[in-house]
Design an enzyme around this catalytic site. Sequence first.
Site, PDB file in Angstrom:
ATOM      1  N   HIS A  76      42.950  36.549  22.485  1.00 48.88           N
ATOM      2  CA  HIS A  76      41.502  36.459  22.308  1.00 48.88           C
ATOM      3  C   HIS A  76      40.790  36.000  23.589  1.00 48.88           C
ATOM      4  CE1 HIS A  76      40.608  37.044  17.911  1.00 48.88           C
ATOM      5  NE2 HIS A  76      41.921  37.148  17.951  1.00 48.88           N
ATOM      6  N   ASP A  77      41.519  35.354  24.481  1.00 47.86           N
ATOM      7  CA  ASP A  77      40.913  34.894  25.733  1.00 47.86           C
ATOM      8  C   ASP A  77      40.819  36.003  26.771  1.00 47.86           C
ATOM      9  OD1 ASP A  77      39.820  32.899  27.471  1.00 47.86           O
ATOM     10  OD2 ASP A  77      41.741  32.901  28.529  1.00 47.86           O
ATOM     11  N   VAL A  80      39.449  43.157  29.333  1.00 48.64           N
ATOM     12  CA  VAL A  80      39.867  44.174  30.297  1.00 48.64           C
ATOM     13  C   VAL A  80      40.000  43.613  31.709  1.00 48.64           C
ATOM     14  CG1 VAL A  80      39.245  46.389  31.320  1.00 48.64           C
ATOM     15  CG2 VAL A  80      38.858  45.985  28.882  1.00 48.64           C
ATOM     16  N   GLY A  82      40.576  40.492  32.681  1.00 55.38           N
ATOM     17  CA  GLY A  82      41.396  39.299  32.822  1.00 55.38           C
ATOM     18  C   GLY A  82      41.047  38.203  31.840  1.00 55.38           C
ATOM     19  N   SER A  86      37.559  31.074  28.352  1.00 53.63           N
ATOM     20  CA  SER A  86      36.316  30.866  27.611  1.00 53.63           C
ATOM     21  C   SER A  86      36.551  30.637  26.122  1.00 53.63           C
ATOM     22  CB  SER A  86      35.362  32.045  27.813  1.00 53.63           C
ATOM     23  OG  SER A  86      35.924  33.226  27.294  1.00 53.63           O
TER      24      SER A  86
END
Length: 174
Positions: A76-77, A80, A82, A86
């Site tokens: 989930h972090d 595309v 990188g 967040s």
Amino acid sequence: MEKLMILCLLCTLCIAYAIRDNVLTLNADPPIVNGLSWTFYQKSCPKLESIVKQRIDFHLKQDITQAAGLLRLHFHDCFVQGCDGSVLLDGSTSGPSEQGASPNLSLRKKAFEIITDIKSHVDKACGVVVSCADVTALAAKESVRASCVQADTPSASRTAPPSPTVYTRRRTPL
């Protein structure tokens, strides 16, 4: 049913892990991407990978199913372009949290706690030089390694295969 789904996910990851480590050979290591390094933290935090491994082993001995939670958290972090850490943001006065965003509501709370624990151990040993995104990536890698060994180990005497390599690059730590 949940345990069966987790076991299927872990088995799939073990196969991918075996392919990556050339136990099952499909192709060589992927070329390194500009800006990433195999040894980025070698001088600034030489014990990084061993700290992450120790903390993952500690947490997964308590609950092996957290491996899937850590892998999902990493997934989930990353988008595309990188990973940026967040997903670990829990809100601010300027806006809603990433953790509170609808796609992230099903992420395991314990996975966030494990990343926080690992990050605090890394910061204590190295200072604030390792990004949260890299800690999350290394934790996902080590959780796959540890779960592959536990899922495929009939006795405690068997040792883990070497961990697959994870590219790292310093980002601004959270």
